[in-house]
Design a protein around this motif. Structure first.
Motif, PDB file in Angstrom:
ATOM      1  N   VAL A   1       7.935   5.626  -7.234  1.00 34.35           N
ATOM      2  CA  VAL A   1       7.951   4.161  -7.236  1.00 34.35           C
ATOM      3  C   VAL A   1       9.369   3.675  -7.507  1.00 34.35           C
ATOM      4  CG1 VAL A   1       5.566   3.987  -8.019  1.00 34.35           C
ATOM      5  CG2 VAL A   1       7.399   3.993  -9.686  1.00 34.35           C
ATOM      6  N   PRO A   2       9.693   2.465  -7.053  1.00 36.91           N
ATOM      7  CA  PRO A   2      11.002   1.904  -7.374  1.00 36.91           C
ATOM      8  C   PRO A   2      11.179   1.822  -8.890  1.00 36.91           C
ATOM      9  CG  PRO A   2       9.922   0.603  -5.667  1.00 36.91           C
ATOM     10  CD  PRO A   2       8.908   1.583  -6.179  1.00 36.91           C
TER      11      PRO A   2
ATOM     12  N   MET B   1       0.848  -1.192   0.000  1.00 33.86           N
ATOM     13  CA  MET B   1       0.000   0.000   0.000  1.00 33.86           C
ATOM     14  C   MET B   1       0.883   1.240   0.000  1.00 33.86           C
ATOM     15  SD  MET B   1      -3.147   0.765   2.451  1.00 33.86           S
ATOM     16  CE  MET B   1      -3.926   2.327   2.487  1.00 33.86           C
ATOM     17  N   ASP B   2       0.418   2.281  -0.654  1.00 35.47           N
ATOM     18  CA  ASP B   2       1.179   3.520  -0.745  1.00 35.47           C
ATOM     19  C   ASP B   2       1.255   4.218   0.590  1.00 35.47           C
ATOM     20  OD1 ASP B   2       1.289   3.065  -3.416  1.00 35.47           O
ATOM     21  OD2 ASP B   2      -0.032   4.690  -3.997  1.00 35.47           O
TER      22      ASP B   2
ATOM     23  N   LEU C   1      13.485   8.495  -0.283  1.00 37.43           N
ATOM     24  CA  LEU C   1      14.257   7.728  -1.262  1.00 37.43           C
ATOM     25  C   LEU C   1      14.717   6.394  -0.682  1.00 37.43           C
ATOM     26  CD1 LEU C   1      16.441  10.369  -3.134  1.00 37.43           C
ATOM     27  CD2 LEU C   1      14.373   9.198  -3.913  1.00 37.43           C
ATOM     28  N   ARG C   2      15.108   6.383   0.587  1.00 31.69           N
ATOM     29  CA  ARG C   2      15.500   5.114   1.224  1.00 31.69           C
ATOM     30  C   ARG C   2      14.319   4.148   1.259  1.00 31.69           C
ATOM     31  NH1 ARG C   2      19.056   8.390   3.935  1.00 31.69           N
ATOM     32  NH2 ARG C   2      17.670   9.067   5.601  1.00 31.69           N
TER      33      ARG C   2
ATOM     34  N   GLY D   1      11.543  -0.713  -1.689  1.00 30.80           N
ATOM     35  CA  GLY D   1      10.404  -1.317  -2.362  1.00 30.80           C
ATOM     36  C   GLY D   1       9.077  -0.644  -2.129  1.00 30.80           C
ATOM     37  N   GLU D   2       9.039   0.377  -1.293  1.00 32.98           N
ATOM     38  CA  GLU D   2       7.769   1.067  -1.028  1.00 32.98           C
ATOM     39  C   GLU D   2       7.438   2.046  -2.144  1.00 32.98           C
ATOM     40  OE1 GLU D   2       6.666   2.709   2.732  1.00 32.98           O
ATOM     41  OE2 GLU D   2       8.265   1.580   3.742  1.00 32.98           O
ATOM     42  N   THR D   3       6.158   2.362  -2.259  1.00 33.48           N
ATOM     43  CA  THR D   3       5.687   3.401  -3.163  1.00 33.48           C
ATOM     44  C   THR D   3       5.169   4.545  -2.311  1.00 33.48           C
ATOM     45  OG1 THR D   3       5.067   1.792  -4.831  1.00 33.48           O
ATOM     46  CG2 THR D   3       4.022   3.928  -4.978  1.00 33.48           C
TER      47      THR D   3
END
Length: 82
Positions: free
Chosen positions: A40-41, A1-2, A18-19, A24-26
């Protein structure tokens, strides 16, 4: 989930965002309550782009096999019912 953050919070904590994206998070960035950007990645975006391109290619292949229907001549007035 965002994860959702405001634009000002994203600006203040950009390195941390950014980390998280690297992990893998959005992240959805909002301004005045509306989502204006999604971070997104990079590999996830590439996969999504490839999926969109494949779907478009499949659609165009199906559309090319459909018959063309000749509706005959028409006038501008018929097209734009006035």
């Amino acid at each position: 989930m965002d994860q959702t953050v405001t634009a000002s919070a994203a600006n203040r904590h950009f390195s941390e965002l950014l980390r998280q994206v690297e992990g893998g998070e959005t992240v959805a960035v909002t301004r005045h309550g509306k989502v204006v950007a999604r971070i997104v990645p990079a590999d996830q975006e590439a996969d999504a782009r490839k999926a969109r391109e494949a779907a478009l290619k499949a659609y165009l292949a199906r559309a090319a096999q459909r018959p063309v229907i000749d509706i005959g001549p028409w006038t501008r007035d018929e097209l734009y019912e006035r």
